[in-house]
Motif scaffolding. Structure first.
Motif, PDB file in Angstrom:
ATOM      1  N   CYS A  70       0.819  -1.226   0.000  1.00  0.00           N
ATOM      2  CA  CYS A  70       0.000   0.000   0.000  1.00  0.00           C
ATOM      3  C   CYS A  70       0.846   1.266   0.000  1.00  0.00           C
ATOM      4  O   CYS A  70       0.416   2.317   0.458  1.00  0.00           O
ATOM      5  N   LEU A  71       2.094   1.159  -0.488  1.00  0.00           N
ATOM      6  CA  LEU A  71       2.896   2.361  -0.671  1.00  0.00           C
ATOM      7  C   LEU A  71       2.523   3.033  -1.983  1.00  0.00           C
ATOM      8  O   LEU A  71       2.910   4.171  -2.250  1.00  0.00           O
ATOM      9  N   ASP A  90      -8.676   6.445   0.499  1.00  0.00           N
ATOM     10  CA  ASP A  90      -7.930   7.709   0.396  1.00  0.00           C
ATOM     11  C   ASP A  90      -6.587   7.580   1.125  1.00  0.00           C
ATOM     12  O   ASP A  90      -6.280   6.557   1.733  1.00  0.00           O
ATOM     13  N   LEU A  91      -5.786   8.641   1.025  1.00  0.00           N
ATOM     14  CA  LEU A  91      -4.407   8.576   1.523  1.00  0.00           C
ATOM     15  C   LEU A  91      -4.331   8.246   3.010  1.00  0.00           C
ATOM     16  O   LEU A  91      -3.462   7.482   3.441  1.00  0.00           O
ATOM     17  N   ASP A  92      -5.239   8.840   3.796  1.00  0.00           N
ATOM     18  CA  ASP A  92      -5.185   8.589   5.238  1.00  0.00           C
ATOM     19  C   ASP A  92      -5.633   7.170   5.581  1.00  0.00           C
ATOM     20  O   ASP A  92      -5.086   6.529   6.484  1.00  0.00           O
ATOM     21  N   LEU A  94      -5.236   4.595   3.604  1.00  0.00           N
ATOM     22  CA  LEU A  94      -4.089   3.762   3.232  1.00  0.00           C
ATOM     23  C   LEU A  94      -3.006   3.822   4.304  1.00  0.00           C
ATOM     24  O   LEU A  94      -2.383   2.809   4.630  1.00  0.00           O
ATOM     25  N   ALA A  95      -2.811   5.036   4.866  1.00  0.00           N
ATOM     26  CA  ALA A  95      -1.803   5.192   5.923  1.00  0.00           C
ATOM     27  C   ALA A  95      -2.157   4.306   7.117  1.00  0.00           C
ATOM     28  O   ALA A  95      -1.295   3.635   7.685  1.00  0.00           O
ATOM     29  N   ASP A  96      -3.437   4.287   7.479  1.00  0.00           N
ATOM     30  CA  ASP A  96      -3.856   3.458   8.612  1.00  0.00           C
ATOM     31  C   ASP A  96      -3.618   1.980   8.330  1.00  0.00           C
ATOM     32  O   ASP A  96      -3.187   1.226   9.205  1.00  0.00           O
ATOM     33  N   ARG A  98      -1.355   0.682   6.279  1.00  0.00           N
ATOM     34  CA  ARG A  98       0.093   0.425   6.359  1.00  0.00           C
ATOM     35  C   ARG A  98       0.527   0.323   7.809  1.00  0.00           C
ATOM     36  O   ARG A  98       1.323  -0.531   8.182  1.00  0.00           O
ATOM     37  N   ASN A  99      -0.011   1.208   8.609  1.00  0.00           N
ATOM     38  CA  ASN A  99       0.369   1.242  10.015  1.00  0.00           C
ATOM     39  C   ASN A  99      -0.018  -0.053  10.732  1.00  0.00           C
ATOM     40  O   ASN A  99       0.757  -0.612  11.489  1.00  0.00           O
ATOM     41  N   PHE A 127       2.192   6.704  15.660  1.00  0.00           N
ATOM     42  CA  PHE A 127       1.125   6.900  14.674  1.00  0.00           C
ATOM     43  C   PHE A 127      -0.103   6.070  15.024  1.00  0.00           C
ATOM     44  O   PHE A 127      -1.237   6.463  14.780  1.00  0.00           O
TER      45      PHE A 127
ATOM     46  N   LEU B   6      -0.467  14.090  19.864  1.00  0.00           N
ATOM     47  CA  LEU B   6       0.469  13.357  19.006  1.00  0.00           C
ATOM     48  C   LEU B   6       1.229  14.315  18.101  1.00  0.00           C
ATOM     49  O   LEU B   6       2.453  14.216  17.951  1.00  0.00           O
ATOM     50  N   LEU B 322       5.345   4.403   7.254  1.00  0.00           N
ATOM     51  CA  LEU B 322       5.142   3.813   8.574  1.00  0.00           C
ATOM     52  C   LEU B 322       3.726   4.020   9.086  1.00  0.00           C
ATOM     53  O   LEU B 322       3.394   3.573  10.177  1.00  0.00           O
ATOM     54  N   GLY B 323       2.910   4.744   8.281  1.00  0.00           N
ATOM     55  CA  GLY B 323       1.511   4.891   8.650  1.00  0.00           C
ATOM     56  C   GLY B 323       1.121   6.258   9.173  1.00  0.00           C
ATOM     57  O   GLY B 323       0.104   6.401   9.837  1.00  0.00           O
ATOM     58  N   TYR B 328      -0.278  14.243  10.477  1.00  0.00           N
ATOM     59  CA  TYR B 328       0.854  13.961  11.363  1.00  0.00           C
ATOM     60  C   TYR B 328       2.146  14.542  10.800  1.00  0.00           C
ATOM     61  O   TYR B 328       3.118  14.732  11.514  1.00  0.00           O
ATOM     62  N   PRO B 411       3.464   7.305  -0.983  1.00  0.00           N
ATOM     63  CA  PRO B 411       4.787   7.205  -0.348  1.00  0.00           C
ATOM     64  C   PRO B 411       5.840   6.596  -1.272  1.00  0.00           C
ATOM     65  O   PRO B 411       7.014   6.976  -1.211  1.00  0.00           O
TER      66      PRO B 411
END
Ligand SMILES: Nc1ncnc2c1ncn2[C@@H]1O[C@H](COP(=O)(O)OP(=O)(O)OP(=O)(O)O)[C@@H](O)[C@H]1O
Ligand SMILES: [Mg+2]
Lengths: 245, 418
Positions: A70-71, A90-92, A94-96, A98-99, A127, B6, B322-323, B328, B411
């Motif tokens: 998911c990069l 959406d980007l956020d 996807l960020a979750d 990945r996290n 995060f 955070l 890293l998420g 952030y 990313p």
């Protein structure tokens, strides 16, 4: 064992498929020319598998792994990660994902240079929103496991390549991901450190982690349990190795 | 955990990095703020001293001199010299209702003024009580200007300029002391309060002795006035007054009221407008220089911020891998630019304020006329705040937009930056 992935947690897919890709295409649009890096990938990876991706340079290995992690997102096709459709997020979101679900290890380590090894490993936990105590315990445990307990408060420049990659692996494992990915993790290391790192991966696989790594080194690939060969953006071979039970 | 907490934590962690660039940003903001604060402090001080100085002669007054006719009129030839009589003051007051205050004035140069063993040669003015207020001759506390009884009783009293007083009396308070004007004893009733006087005729007020007009006439045997000083309730009526003076005095002295040469006038309201325009011009000039300084500072800050973000694109990519959610990454960056601006601004304003105070102090010490005329630099919090805000906004935008671009891409792409 602390190195084990979350036990007992059933994947949403039900059939234990961590990666489920169908007719995946990726086109890089550089303005003047369009590069079709992936031309229809069908791939399924189940829980606890240990897979290596091989293929010539420019065949699309990194492109595939980036999408798996998911990069990056596919141009076309469907991709379910641990049962969750990734297309259209959406980007956020996807960020979750990945996290929570993915740990990524890079060839060039990609440690944040201005903070300590400890703080690097702590980052994904920040995060995630983990409390101070949980973060400290988790980070210290991870450093013990990768055998770097005495280097926690060093900066990346003060570490050797092998040590940096260990920190990167600890960081990738921080949030107990369902999937650990590595793009040529030994590519920047000397033979000894490379063997070290590979041993660490074998250890992780043994303990039930799901691992996918890219490598140029066939000897190394043979030590995983399944080899997926890519050429010109297509999977041309997909076979178990002698290691497969 | 709260998201704000955070972001703050990430900001504090990020704040450890890039010390050199951060120091440069702080320095750029501090320097820009300092330059503008100083520049405009001088502008403000100069404006104040200008506007004070332009009022030194008297606010909105018209000084009238009798001149010579340039037109033949009712059988009189042109080129005839005119002179005012002391009664003319009463005449213009009675016939021109717009005039609310007026005084005749006689001047004599080369008088011997002495006290004790000190002796000076100074001008002496004979004037009526209204003259003090008209000409902004305010007495130092403990003294007074000439009054009506001085005038009607032809008293031998004098109001003296501050510099003259110092020269003649030194440290001593002159009020109540005896002053000999051409060997005739006068009692000093007041000393001029120090003022900045930009306009003058016949020397600065700090250097004269003023005595009652009636006393002046009998002492020196003068018949004619040197000039008259008149004032309207509202300076907007000065034009009317000037026109009416030509008519009223023209009727008395038989000159053509359209003969502009017959009377000479100085309208301080008019010249004050000119002064105001000049000081406005100076302010605009300084403002433009300040604006350019700000622009250069802003470009510097923007450049640094831009370089920082460019440099950080890969690190932003790592964090996102890293998420990290977009906020952030952006949140700490915004906090960082705010912190840098606040810090740099505080330094610039602090140093600027200190320098302004120091210069003001040196000025009072140096006692130089040029410095005095330049005015005490005046620190303006509004200007300081505006400067800091502007530079901060520039820095923020310069950092925000490239970072927003860095977090708007996948990313994988951000990680390709080196
Ligand atoms: N961001 C990009 N923009 C445009 N083209 C790209 C981009 N990334 C990769 N490509 C192209 O896509 C194709 C596949 O690249 P990819 O990096 O996936 O290959 P790879 O198998 O990882 O090669 P290597 O073994 O050298 O790492 C290549 O032709 C490459 O030039
Ligand atoms: Mg690659």
């Amino acid at each position: 064992m602390l190195f084990s992935p979350k036990n007992g947690k059933k994947s949403n897919g039900g059939n234990g498929e961590i990666i489920a890709m169908r007719a995946l295409r990726k086109v890089y649009d550089t303005g003047a020319i369009q590069v079709e890096a992936l031309r229809g990938i069908d791939l399924a990876v189940h829980r606890n598998e240990f897979v290596s991706i091989v293929g010539p340079s420019g065949s699309g290995k990194s492109t595939l792994l980036n999408i798996v992690g998911c990069l990056d997102v596919a141009t076309e096709g469907s991709y379910l990660l641990d049962g969750e459709e990734v297309a259209g997020l959406d980007l956020d979101q996807l960020a979750d994902i990945r996290n929570r679900k993915v740990g990524f290890v890079f060839q060039s380590f990609n440690l944040l240079p201005h903070i300590t090894a400890y703080e690097n490993v702590e980052m994904p936990l920040l995060f995630k929103g983990a409390g101070a105590r949980e973060r400290r315990e988790r980070v210290e445990t991870l450093f013990e496991q990768v055998g770097l307990g005495d280097r926690m408060h060093h900066r990346p420049v003060e570490l050797s390549g092998g040590q940096m990659q260990r920190v990167a692996i600890a960081r990738a494992l921080a949030c107990e991901p369902a999937l650990l990915l590595a793009d040529e993790p030994t590519g920047n290391l000397d033979t000894t450190s490379g063997k070290d790192i590979l041993g660490l991966f074998e250890d992780l696989a043994e303990r039930g982690h799901t691992l996918v790594l890219i490598t140029h080194d066939m000897a190394l690939a043979e030590r995983t349990k399944r080899i997926v060969r890519i050429q010109d953006g297509r999977i041309v071979e997909d076979r178990p190795t002698s290691q497969a039970a | 955990m709260l998201r704000a907490g955070l972001i703050f934590k990430l900001f504090r962690r990020g704040a450890q990095i890039q010390r050199k660039r951060m120091a440069m940003t702080v320095a750029a903001i501090a320097w820009g703020t300092l330059s503008i604060v100083l520049l405009l402090s001088f502008g403000e001080g100069m404006k104040r001293s200008f506007s004070k100085g332009s009022k030194g002669l008297g606010e909105g007054i018209v000084v009238v001199w009798a001149n010579a006719t340039s037109k033949a009129f009712e059988g009189f030839p042109q080129g005839r010299n005119l002179r005012f009589h002391p009664d003319d003051v009463a005449l213009v007051r009675a016939t021109i209702p717009e005039i609310v205050s007026a005084s005749g004035e006689m001047r004599r140069w080369g008088n011997n003024l002495s006290h004790g063993r000190k002796s000076l040669t100074k001008p002496v003015i004979g004037a009526e009580p209204e003259y003090g207020e008209l000409r902004n001759m305010i007495p130092v506390e403990g003294g007074r200007f000439l009054n009506v009884r001085d005038e009607t009783e032809k008293r031998r009293v004098a109001f003296v300029g501050d510099e003259l007083a110092e020269e003649l009396f030194g440290e001593k308070d002159p009020v109540g002391e005896t002053l000999l004007i051409n060997q005739v004893p006068f009692t000093v009733v007041g000393v001029l309060k120090k003022k900045i006087q930009m306009g003058m005729y016949g020397g600065p007020d700090s250097n004269v002795a003023v005595i009652p007009l009636s006393t002046f006439r009998s002492l020196f045997g003068r018949v004619y006035l040197s000039d008259m000083v008149v004032k309207a309730a509202d300076p907007a009526e000065n034009e009317t007054i000037k026109k009416r003076l030509f008519e009223v005095l023209g009727a008395k002295y038989r000159f053509d009221p359209t003969d502009e040469r017959a009377l000479q006038m100085w309208d301080t309201h008019e010249s004050q407008q000119v002064t105001i325009n000049i000081s406005l011009g100076i302010q605009i000039f300084l403002g433009v220089i300040g604006g350019l300084t700000l622009l250069i500072g802003g470009v510097g800050v923007a450049n640094i911020m831009y370089a920082v973000v460019k440099h950080r694109t890969k690190e932003i990519g790592v964090q996102m891998a890293l998420g990290a959610r977009r906020s952030y990454v952006l949140g700490p960056l915004v906090l960082e630019s705010l912190a840098l601006t606040a810090f740099g601004g505080a330094i610039g304003v602090g140093v600027g304020y200190g320098l302004v105070r120091l210069l003001g102090f040196l000025q009072t010490k140096a006692n130089s006329e040029a410095l005095e005329f330049m005015g005490a630099p005046t620190f303006s919090p509004a200007i300081a705040a505006t400067t800091v805000l502007l530079l901060g906004t520039i820095g923020f935008l310069a950092g925000y937009f490239p970072s927003r671009r860095a977090v708007a891409i996948q990313p994988a792409e951000a990680l390709r930056y080196e």
